[in-house]
Design a protein around this motif. Sequence first.
Motif, PDB file in Angstrom:
ATOM      1  N   LEU A 144       5.327  -7.621  31.528  1.00  0.00           N
ATOM      2  CA  LEU A 144       6.028  -7.625  30.244  1.00  0.00           C
ATOM      3  C   LEU A 144       6.961  -6.424  30.138  1.00  0.00           C
ATOM      4  CD1 LEU A 144       4.844  -8.660  26.817  1.00  0.00           C
ATOM      5  CD2 LEU A 144       5.534  -6.270  27.043  1.00  0.00           C
ATOM      6  N   SER A 145       6.472  -5.248  30.534  1.00  0.00           N
ATOM      7  CA  SER A 145       7.298  -4.042  30.460  1.00  0.00           C
ATOM      8  C   SER A 145       8.530  -4.164  31.339  1.00  0.00           C
ATOM      9  CB  SER A 145       6.460  -2.832  30.879  1.00  0.00           C
ATOM     10  OG  SER A 145       7.219  -1.654  30.811  1.00  0.00           O
ATOM     11  N   ARG A 152      12.583 -15.930  28.228  1.00  0.00           N
ATOM     12  CA  ARG A 152      11.338 -15.202  28.481  1.00  0.00           C
ATOM     13  C   ARG A 152      11.454 -13.760  28.001  1.00  0.00           C
ATOM     14  NH1 ARG A 152       9.318 -14.983  34.540  1.00  0.00           N
ATOM     15  NH2 ARG A 152       8.993 -17.195  34.076  1.00  0.00           N
ATOM     16  N   GLN A 153      12.592 -13.110  28.338  1.00  0.00           N
ATOM     17  CA  GLN A 153      12.783 -11.730  27.903  1.00  0.00           C
ATOM     18  C   GLN A 153      12.796 -11.626  26.379  1.00  0.00           C
ATOM     19  OE1 GLN A 153      16.468 -10.922  29.877  1.00  0.00           O
ATOM     20  NE2 GLN A 153      15.511 -10.393  31.842  1.00  0.00           N
ATOM     21  N   LEU A 154      13.462 -12.568  25.725  1.00  0.00           N
ATOM     22  CA  LEU A 154      13.519 -12.547  24.265  1.00  0.00           C
ATOM     23  C   LEU A 154      12.131 -12.751  23.660  1.00  0.00           C
ATOM     24  CD1 LEU A 154      16.786 -14.561  23.533  1.00  0.00           C
ATOM     25  CD2 LEU A 154      16.475 -12.079  23.601  1.00  0.00           C
ATOM     26  N   ARG A 155      11.355 -13.655  24.257  1.00  0.00           N
ATOM     27  CA  ARG A 155      10.013 -13.919  23.734  1.00  0.00           C
ATOM     28  C   ARG A 155       9.123 -12.700  23.915  1.00  0.00           C
ATOM     29  NH1 ARG A 155       5.243 -16.354  25.767  1.00  0.00           N
ATOM     30  NH2 ARG A 155       6.253 -16.800  27.775  1.00  0.00           N
ATOM     31  N   TYR A 156       9.204 -12.063  25.068  1.00  0.00           N
ATOM     32  CA  TYR A 156       8.395 -10.868  25.313  1.00  0.00           C
ATOM     33  C   TYR A 156       8.770  -9.754  24.331  1.00  0.00           C
ATOM     34  CZ  TYR A 156       6.811 -12.810  29.822  1.00  0.00           C
ATOM     35  OH  TYR A 156       6.249 -13.582  30.807  1.00  0.00           O
ATOM     36  N   PHE A 157      10.070  -9.546  24.156  1.00  0.00           N
ATOM     37  CA  PHE A 157      10.490  -8.455  23.277  1.00  0.00           C
ATOM     38  C   PHE A 157      10.159  -8.754  21.817  1.00  0.00           C
ATOM     39  CE2 PHE A 157      13.876  -6.417  20.659  1.00  0.00           C
ATOM     40  CZ  PHE A 157      13.348  -5.134  20.731  1.00  0.00           C
ATOM     41  N   GLU A 158      10.348  -9.988  21.381  1.00  0.00           N
ATOM     42  CA  GLU A 158      10.018 -10.343  19.995  1.00  0.00           C
ATOM     43  C   GLU A 158       8.534 -10.131  19.730  1.00  0.00           C
ATOM     44  OE1 GLU A 158       8.495 -12.595  16.728  1.00  0.00           O
ATOM     45  OE2 GLU A 158       8.109 -13.100  18.828  1.00  0.00           O
TER      46      GLU A 158
END
Length: 302
Positions: free
Chosen positions: A33-34, A5-11
């Motif tokens: 998200l932040s 989830r973190q990777l998807r949000y950051f990408e």
Amino acid sequence: MITLRQLRYFETLARTRHFGMAADQCAVTQPALSMQIKELERELGVELVERRGSAVAITPVGQEIAARAEAILNQVRELSDYARQHQGVLTGTLRLGIIPSIAPYLLPDILTQVGKHYPQLDLQIRESQTNALVEELVRGELDAVLLALPVQQPQLETMPLFEDRFLVAVQSRAAQDWRGGDLRVRIGQERLLLLEEGHCLRDQALQFCQIANMQARKALGAASLTTIMQMVAAGHGITLLPELCAKTEVDRRRVALIPFPDDPPMRLVGLAWRRTSTRKSDFLALGTLIGSLKGDDPDSAP
């Protein structure tokens, strides 16, 4: 622990450079998200984002991590696709992109035939211009794209489906003047009506007619073929029309279609997908189905 989830949000944030847009695309609130991105920064021990109010800048290390995150997310999608293959050909969800000069003319039949032959397939459609669709395909946001070949992207594999010849569309009252002679020379003497910048159909027409002068490029840039055909019918110019579009777009009382006598210009329509995808059997089956829909239609012949 770093999560997908973190990777998807950051990408998504690295791609959009906007917290609000990224949150919308990820279907979460902006604070959520932040918070996940801050947690990712804590896990990695590096700063990924420079926060400047509403503006977003990705740090140099963040750019590298975003690229690696995209690769990881694509591998996860491929893993899911691999598992889905054991459920049978063309089952589950398939995200298909289609360019605007194909979608209105083939999509209804595609959906009908998919429902008939592959009822377990959830075909999700995205219509947009070629460049946008290819970028989304490479990023893993689409599974396949129906477009005009060739595609200059080494990460993609393609399957040619059918050739779609071009016809000259002119006002019906002028049709007799177009019989005989060199069509290519005559086209260069007329006002060529084209789609707006970004449509591959515009580029193909300019290439076929070998028109590079700025005056031609500044001509009417319409958003749709329907607008162009209304202009042709009113006598404001001519256009090159793919035969696939003719039956839907042409009012035979007002517009005449002139075929090239020999060696007609044409576009090659095909299907594209990522070389790394494990769903090649799905794409081959879908390509075969789409190719079978493009037969010789007597109603579309000039």
